[in-house]
Design an enzyme around this catalytic site. Sequence first.
Site, PDB file in Angstrom:
ATOM      1  N   GLY A  47       0.852  -1.201   0.000  1.00 19.96           N
ATOM      2  CA  GLY A  47       0.000   0.000   0.000  1.00 19.96           C
ATOM      3  C   GLY A  47       0.880   1.240   0.000  1.00 19.96           C
ATOM      4  O   GLY A  47       0.699   2.155   0.790  1.00 19.96           O
ATOM      5  N   GLY A  51      -0.784   8.400   0.792  1.00 18.70           N
ATOM      6  CA  GLY A  51      -1.090   8.459   2.222  1.00 18.70           C
ATOM      7  C   GLY A  51       0.015   7.939   3.124  1.00 18.70           C
ATOM      8  O   GLY A  51       1.205   8.235   2.927  1.00 18.70           O
ATOM      9  N   GLU A  74      -2.729   0.887  -8.743  1.00 18.40           N
ATOM     10  CA  GLU A  74      -3.010   2.195  -9.331  1.00 18.40           C
ATOM     11  C   GLU A  74      -3.331   2.055 -10.819  1.00 18.40           C
ATOM     12  O   GLU A  74      -2.885   1.114 -11.461  1.00 18.40           O
ATOM     13  CB  GLU A  74      -1.796   3.119  -9.135  1.00 18.40           C
ATOM     14  N   ALA A 111      -2.548  -6.545  -4.174  1.00 20.24           N
ATOM     15  CA  ALA A 111      -1.784  -7.082  -3.031  1.00 20.24           C
ATOM     16  C   ALA A 111      -2.498  -8.248  -2.357  1.00 20.24           C
ATOM     17  O   ALA A 111      -1.875  -9.038  -1.650  1.00 20.24           O
ATOM     18  CB  ALA A 111      -1.538  -5.973  -2.007  1.00 20.24           C
ATOM     19  N   LEU A 138      -2.714  -0.953   3.554  1.00 16.55           N
ATOM     20  CA  LEU A 138      -3.754  -0.997   2.514  1.00 16.55           C
ATOM     21  C   LEU A 138      -5.023  -0.315   3.005  1.00 16.55           C
ATOM     22  O   LEU A 138      -5.426  -0.453   4.153  1.00 16.55           O
ATOM     23  CB  LEU A 138      -4.119  -2.446   2.184  1.00 16.55           C
ATOM     24  N   ALA A 139      -5.656   0.426   2.116  1.00 15.74           N
ATOM     25  CA  ALA A 139      -7.018   0.912   2.346  1.00 15.74           C
ATOM     26  C   ALA A 139      -7.754   0.576   1.056  1.00 15.74           C
ATOM     27  O   ALA A 139      -7.465   1.147   0.009  1.00 15.74           O
ATOM     28  CB  ALA A 139      -7.026   2.403   2.608  1.00 15.74           C
ATOM     29  N   TYR A 223      -6.942   3.435  13.246  1.00 14.25           N
ATOM     30  CA  TYR A 223      -7.455   4.708  13.731  1.00 14.25           C
ATOM     31  C   TYR A 223      -8.494   4.423  14.811  1.00 14.25           C
ATOM     32  O   TYR A 223      -9.238   3.445  14.713  1.00 14.25           O
ATOM     33  CB  TYR A 223      -8.085   5.505  12.581  1.00 14.25           C
ATOM     34  N   TYR A 233     -16.940   5.141  13.092  1.00 17.65           N
ATOM     35  CA  TYR A 233     -15.609   4.566  12.895  1.00 17.65           C
ATOM     36  C   TYR A 233     -15.298   3.436  13.887  1.00 17.65           C
ATOM     37  O   TYR A 233     -15.460   2.254  13.580  1.00 17.65           O
ATOM     38  CB  TYR A 233     -14.515   5.659  12.927  1.00 17.65           C
TER      39      TYR A 233
END
Length: 390
Positions: A47, A51, A74, A111, A138-139, A223, A233
């Site tokens: 990733g 970011g 990408e 990935a 990774l997101a 997070y 969240y």
Amino acid sequence: MIVEPKVKGFICTTAHPLGCSKNVEKQIKYVKNNGAINGAKKVLVIGASTGYGLASRIVTAFGMGAATIGVAFEREASGKRTATPGFYNTRAFDEAAKKEGLYAKSFNGDAFSVDMKQQVIETIKQDLGKVDLIVYSLAAPRRTTPDGVNHISVLKTRGCEFTQKNWNLRDDSISEATIPMATEEETEETIKVMGGEDWIDWIDALTAADVVEDNAVTIAYSYIGPKLTYPIYHEGTIGMAKQHLANSAVAITKKQEAKGIKAYVSVNKALVTQASAAIPVVPLYLSVLYKVMKEKGVHEGCIEQIYRLFSDKVYGENGVVVEPDGMLHVDDWEMREDVQNEVMDIWKKIDSDNLMELADTEGYWNDFYQMFGFKVDGVNYQAEVPDELI
Ligand code: NAI
């Protein structure tokens, strides 16, 4: 061609190659100005193109002099369509690393796939022997598991729906957004995508191929945030996935005990990235948080966060700084009591009339545009971008 931003809600469908390149250059400069870190030497970042992952690659390469392998997914340019920012960031990173004499190899593909893991393992074997740090950043909105099943993640609440103030990015008004409740199945699906299963698969595959040094470290990002955003969240579907990620760190460390490989979750600060801009309520929280943290002189972006993570909390003089919850924390300044008290005071008052005054909407939009290579100092946006750079 002249590249202009085309913004639709929380996404920009174009990216400026020179702006992205400048962003990478600025991050490299930040790291060099802040001094070397005696850390990892051979690093895999999963990733790695935008970011927190991109920042991790830049800090390890330019701060530690590490050889890096990066994996990202990408889109290349096609016809008049530009590539995604991560494509240009990766190209800029690779060129900068080469100039500096640093080994850098970048993979563009899925990935989550067995094939990508295999390609990376072969490259480590051939070029580096073993890696001593693996960053998992990774997101992703979806994942195809090795059995061929597609899983889709959702950003929903659990237990009951949740209504909270929301910034309508299209017309700068504040209204309320209601976030729907997830089904059990949707929660499970989100855990499949954003939980730790694939992180475990990576470490299993890498260690089975004997390409990880003894006592190596692996870190994934998480997070938590304030109570205000808990329903969407921390206690929502994504929070369940992050809980799974934290449990996976414990499982990896236990499984790899004989080799001394340790897995950690680092809890990072909320920042504008492609992943966070898509979450309802969060952009308003971010713009208020930016306002407060900038006024207090404690605002950080991805590169500052990751530099501090590695220099102070992983490879610093105190070794790995694990907090009582078992995780590393660079969200400490965001979660400071004085910061959160002010954010909450503003939150209660904020409406469409005082939005510009009470929140750092300009800072939010600057970060947003810059993520796509726009509004970056030192770039002439009126100039044609040569075809070979698109
Ligand atoms: P991002 O959207 O900027 O980066 C995601 C990366 O994952 C990109 O390099 C992208 O190419 C890659 N990727 C996505 N799907 C892929 C696939 N199938 N195969 C290969 N690469 C793929 O996201 P961001 O915000 O940097 O997030 C990274 C991690 O940090 C996530 O786990 C996120 O939850 C966490 N985090 C983010 C915070 C934020 O405020 N943005 C705060 C704290 C943690």
